[in-house]
Design a protein around this motif. Structure first.
Motif, short mmCIF file in Angstrom:
data_model
loop_
_atom_site.label_atom_id
_atom_site.label_comp_id
_atom_site.label_asym_id
_atom_site.label_seq_id
_atom_site.Cartn_x
_atom_site.Cartn_y
_atom_site.Cartn_z
N LEU A 176 0.78 -1.05 -0.14
CA LEU A 176 0.42 -0.02 -0.01
C LEU A 176 0.63 0.97 -0.29
N LEU A 179 1.91 1.79 -3.87
CA LEU A 179 1.42 2.96 -3.86
C LEU A 179 0.87 4.27 -4.05
N GLY A 183 1.75 7.84 -5.88
CA GLY A 183 0.77 7.99 -6.17
C GLY A 183 0.98 9.84 -5.89
N PHE A 217 -5.22 8.70 -2.56
CA PHE A 217 -4.06 8.24 -1.76
C PHE A 217 -3.47 7.88 -0.75
N PHE A 220 -3.86 4.69 1.44
CA PHE A 220 -2.90 3.93 0.92
C PHE A 220 -1.61 4.12 1.79
#
Length: 507
Positions: A176, A179, A183, A217, A220
């Motif tokens: 996570l 990512l 982002g 985001f 995450f």
């Protein structure tokens, strides 16, 4: 070379020294020398930081340096420290130093154990000095990977299961994280025109990222770090990992490694995605409130000393995330104090539990009684750790928790809050953990330390050895010192916390 890089270079030299060491005495010599150098360096850095601030230096970060690493991806080896990272480095060095003495008698494979222990320490120190997102993530992974072997090889109980569960859940959190980092990197560059991984540079332009993208985001990053910070319901790896880990690994794991979670949530998720932090804070406040109360209640029904302390850690680390999400300067200062306090207290607890277990070969409180008569030094140390954990004035737990609750109760509502009284209600519920903590601490202390010795074989046991006394005394001194003289620490922390909160837009 920037002096902060010594926090990575010294452990690297320790790894080399351990690799060529030929016997246990040389291994111990390398560990004591290296951990002492790290402790001295962190004390000097703290003194230097305070002197700079007193001298009028108001730079957001001190000792900043950056060296290109992967220029095509805008990745640099960038370092720098503010008040928060300075105290985290100090905490880490104290735990590594005392953990060395707590593992003095560890067998078998002493050399291999300390190699992995030092590699874990390298990741921790590197994480706290870095201000480049990718480099932070790399050191974060370096800190996590050795846990699998340290628990799986040198642990106890269901060690293979605990090691695998811990690794899989933390690797899931890492997935996570990467990512979320990508982002932030991409969309910040897209809307600002500047592609960079530097946390401080992104913070200057992160407000240009649209709110809906930030909200996409933010979970995450926050959950990715929150898994390590024992965020409910992603905490289940923690009790099993703590219970199965060897003593010094439990100390470093609960005392420092879990602090990477709270630090990352504040430094990356909230700092770089400020609008999303305000919009979604109420969702994660609900989860952290559950963590605080659930962890304390779960500790009440445990019979294994390590599980009791492990669930207590879930509660206290939940309190860290709870205070950060309140986003008031007092609450955030309390959160950092709680990181320090919990790191020292839980390291002391796990050290004492490991020493008791090494003699009695049981952690079941139903089989322990009268230890005050048999091993008075360890028993008195356990009483002190318990009193600090339940928040007795004069110890670190009291000042940290009171700062959190005062700052949280008076926190102003943020955008996205369900209603104006939401934060007050959450604070009142979290305060319940104080009473529950007192219940399980006093219950355990009364059960295992006082009364008649039920197992007559325990009468032949000995008290703490010199190396164990060094570790325990150092930790007790730090717990009492932070509780008695907290203002020098809060004065280091508070301005840095305020700078980040101003960037988020809540001050």
């Amino acid at each position: 070379m920037n002096i902060l890089s010594l926090f990575v270079l010294i452990p690297a030299l320790m790894l080399l020294g351990l690799w060529i060491a030929r016997n246990v005495s040389q291994v111990r010599g390398v560990m004591v020398t290296g951990s002492s150098c790290l402790l001295a360096l962190s004390i000097w850095l703290t003194y230097y930081f305070i002197q700079q601030r007193n001298g009028g230096n108001t730079d957001e970060m001190l000792l900043v340096a950056s060296t290109p690493w992967f220029e095509s991806l805008h990745i640099n080896y960038a370092v720098g420290v503010d008040g928060i990272s300075v105290v985290m480095l100090l905490l880490s060095s104290i735990i590594v130093f005392t953990g060395t003495f707590a593992s003095w008698q560890l067998k078998p494979l002493t050399k291999e154990y300390f190699l992995w222990f030092t590699l874990l320490s390298t990741g921790v120190f590197g994480f706290f000095i870095c201000i480049d997102m990718f480099t932070m993530f790399m050191f974060y992974e370096v800190a996590l990977i050795p846990m699998y072997l340290l628990i799986g090889v040198w642990g106890s109980g269901k060690k293979e299961y605990a090691a695998m569960k811990l690794t899989l859940m933390l690797m899931g959190g890492s997935a996570l994280l990467i990512l979320g980092i990508l982002g932030i990197y991409y969309f910040n560059g897209e809307y600002s025109g500047v592609f960079t991984m530097n946390v401080n540079e992104i913070a200057k332009t992160s407000h240009l990222i649209p709110v809906d993208i930030q909200c996409a985001f933010f979970p995450f990053i926050f959950i990715g770090f929150g898994v390590l910070g024992a965020l409910f319901p992603f905490h289940t790896w923690s009790p099993d990992g703590h219970a199965s880990a060897p003593t010094a690994v439990s100390m470093l794991h609960a005392g420092v490694l879990m602090k990477l979670g709270g630090y990352g949530c504040f430094r990356v998720a909230m700092y770089l995605l400020p609008e999303a932090a305000q919009q979604l804070s109420w969702v994660f406040l609900i989860l952290t409130t559950i963590s605080v109360v659930y962890g304390a209640l779960s500790a009440c029904v445990q019979t294994d000393l390590k599980y009791i302390n492990a669930y207590s850690s879930v509660s206290h680390c939940g309190l860290v995330l709870f205070a950060l999400l309140m986003m008031s300067q007092t609450a955030v200062t309390g959160a950092i104090l709680q990181m320090l306090s919990h790191g020292l207290m839980t390291a002391l607890f796990f050290a004492l539990i490991g020493m008791i277990y090494g003699r009695t070969h049981t952690r079941d409180i139903r089989e322990l009684a009268g230890l005050m008569k048999i091993m008075p030094f360890l028993a008195v140390g356990y009483v002190i750790a318990g009193l600090a954990n339940l928040g007795l004035p004069g110890f670190s737990g009291f000042i940290a928790e009171m700062t959190i609750f005062v700052g949280s109760f008076g926190a102003h509502p943020l955008a996205g809050d369900p209603n104006t009284s939401f934060r007050m209600v959450a604070t009142i519920i979290a305060c319940m953990s104080i009473v529950v903590t007192a219940v399980y601490i006093l219950r355990v202390v009364g059960k295992i330390l006082y009364g008649e010795v039920e197992n007559k074989h325990f009468l032949e046991l000995t008290d703490a050895t010199w190396d164990e006394r060094v570790a325990v005394i150092c930790l007790i001194f730090c717990v009492a010192g932070l509780g008695t003289f907290p203002f020098w620490v809060s004065n280091v922390i508070s301005p840095s916390a305020g700078t980040i909160l101003q960037s988020i837009g809540v001050m």
